[in-house]
Design a protein around this motif. Structure first.
Motif: not given
Ligand code: LCS
Length: 394
Positions: A88, A186, A206, A338
């Motif tokens: 994020m 991701t 991510s 994931l």
């Molecule tokens: N982009 C994608 C495609 C993601 O799946 C996530 C987090 C993020 C960005 C954000 O990343 P983070 O800040 O968490 O490192 N996805 C999650 C999910 O599907 N389950 O828990 C987190």
């Protein structure tokens, strides 16, 4: 990386980003320091002015972080990368670098919940408005473009529907309108999809997911294709401050060494599990880019080296049946996130995509019964046996 520029992808996973360090360590040391000593006031001033190369302060750059950044930049085929504190943080920083108040964004409907919420509730406070579209039909992107559109933001395959977008077509539309194409890569990782090859300008990840791969780090990254674009991203990240720290960078860089192996095994397992689920009488539908029934199968074949480790599906009893399944698995773990070595199962409507609200979820195809599976690298027979015993309880 200079010695290894022309090697194949799996060799890059092992070697990219590793530099020369004092005492000749084979892996980059963890430079766990917030600041770096200057030899003189003149040298400090020269470093700040950019007249001399070197390290100043870890929010600005750090050798351990830089090693990991260079590795991801090499894997994606970009100019440089910027390590961020989370996915994020990377997405927010990328938007902050590219957008001005009054600009318009075209974004996939099926994205990670907080990405959609960031645009709809935070960036909207800064007079940035967003049109959410289903980009798997390129005419939806074209029809949403305005003379204020500066960013087209695509997550492909989208979380959690796996809706897949033709990146070459999306890049063409964005560029014809003078906008940039930003892609969240991701779900595939650069091992299976490299958006710059299809015309993207910026890639975000991510790193919490497949890049690190071991469910023990929260991190993100921005990869920039062109040298001219890089300084605005570095300055923006430096001012916003959401950087990754040296220890987490070290862990991600270590995880990347096995990225190819993990993606191959996870894809191989996911193909078998998707086929098993599709043939099961209690399953209503399965979305997996490797199945012939996948709505964007042709695009997936063109864009992905392998179909990846993410599956979404719905049971015939919808939400209630899905709950029984998720509460009955033993080897699969009920948890969000994931892309790790362990198989995770979760319920997007009540978990990862709750913040979007029901209306936006329904419009994106995120039904209340949708179950998401992130397939790990366990033995596939054990995983199928676990799903089988859980499905028997439904
Ligand atoms: N982009 C994608 C495609 C993601 O799946 C996530 C987090 C993020 C960005 C954000 O990343 P983070 O800040 O968490 O490192 N996805 C999650 C999910 O599907 N389950 O828990 C987190």
């Amino acid at each position: 990386m200079s010695d290894h520029e022309n090697v194949k992808f799996d060799s890059k996973c092992v070697h990219a980003g590793v530099g020369d360090y004092q005492f000749g360590p084979v892996v980059p040391p963890i430079y766990q320091t917030s600041t770096f000593k200057f030899e003189s006031t003149q040298q400090g001033a020269a470093l700040f002015k950019g007249e001399e190369k070197g390290y100043i302060y870890t929010r600005m750059s750090n050798p351990t972080v830089e090693a990991m950044e260079n590795s991801v930049a090499a894997l994606e085929g970009g100019y440089k990368a910027l390590g961020c504190a989370s996915g994020m943080a990377a997405i927010h920083t990328a938007f902050a670098a590219l957008l001005n108040g009054g600009d318009h964004v075209v974004c996939s409907k099926s994205v990670y919940g907080p990405t959609s919420t960031l645009l709809a509730t935070v960036l909207s406070k800064f007079l940035i408005d967003t049109t959410f579209v289903n980009p798997s039909d390129l005419s939806n992107i074209e029809n949403a473009m305005t003379d204020r559109t500066t960013v087209v933001y695509i997550e492909t395959p989208g979380n959690p529907t796996l809706e897949t977008t033709d990146l070459e077509g999306a890049a063409k539309i964005a560029h014809e309108h003078g906008a940039m194409l930003v892609v969240d890569n991701t779900f595939m990782s650069p091992a299976l999809q490299r958006p710059f090859e299809f015309g993207a300008d910026v890639v975000v990840h991510s790193m919490t997911k497949f890049l690190n791969g071991h469910a023990d780090v929260v991190g993100g990254i921005i990869v920039v294709k062109d040298e001219e674009l890089y300084p605005i991203f570095r300055t923006t990240l430096n001012q916003i401050g959401g950087v990754i720290d040296p220890f987490n960078s070290f862990l991600v860089h270590r995880g990347i060494k096995t990225l190819s192996l993990r993606m191959e095994k996870s894809s191989e397992n996911a193909v078998k599990i998707a086929e098993y689920l599709e043939a099961h009488p209690k399953v209503e539908w399965v979305r997996y880019p490797g199945l012939k029934s996948f709505p964007q199968y042709e695009v997936a074949q063109k864009q992905h080296d392998l179909p990846g480790g993410m599956i979404s599906f719905e049971l015939k009893g919808g939400h209630d049946a899905g709950e029984v399944l998720m509460n009955s698995v033993k080897l699969c773990t009920l948890a969000v996130s994931l892309g790790g070595v362990e198989t995770l199962i979760q319920h997007p409507a009540s978990m990862t995509h709750l913040s979007m609200g029901k209306e936006a979820r329904e419009s994106a195809g995120i039904t209340d019964g949708l179950v998401r599976l992130s397939v790990g690298i366990e033995n596939v027979d054990d995983l199928i046996a676990d799903l089988e015993q859980a499905l028997e309880k439904v």
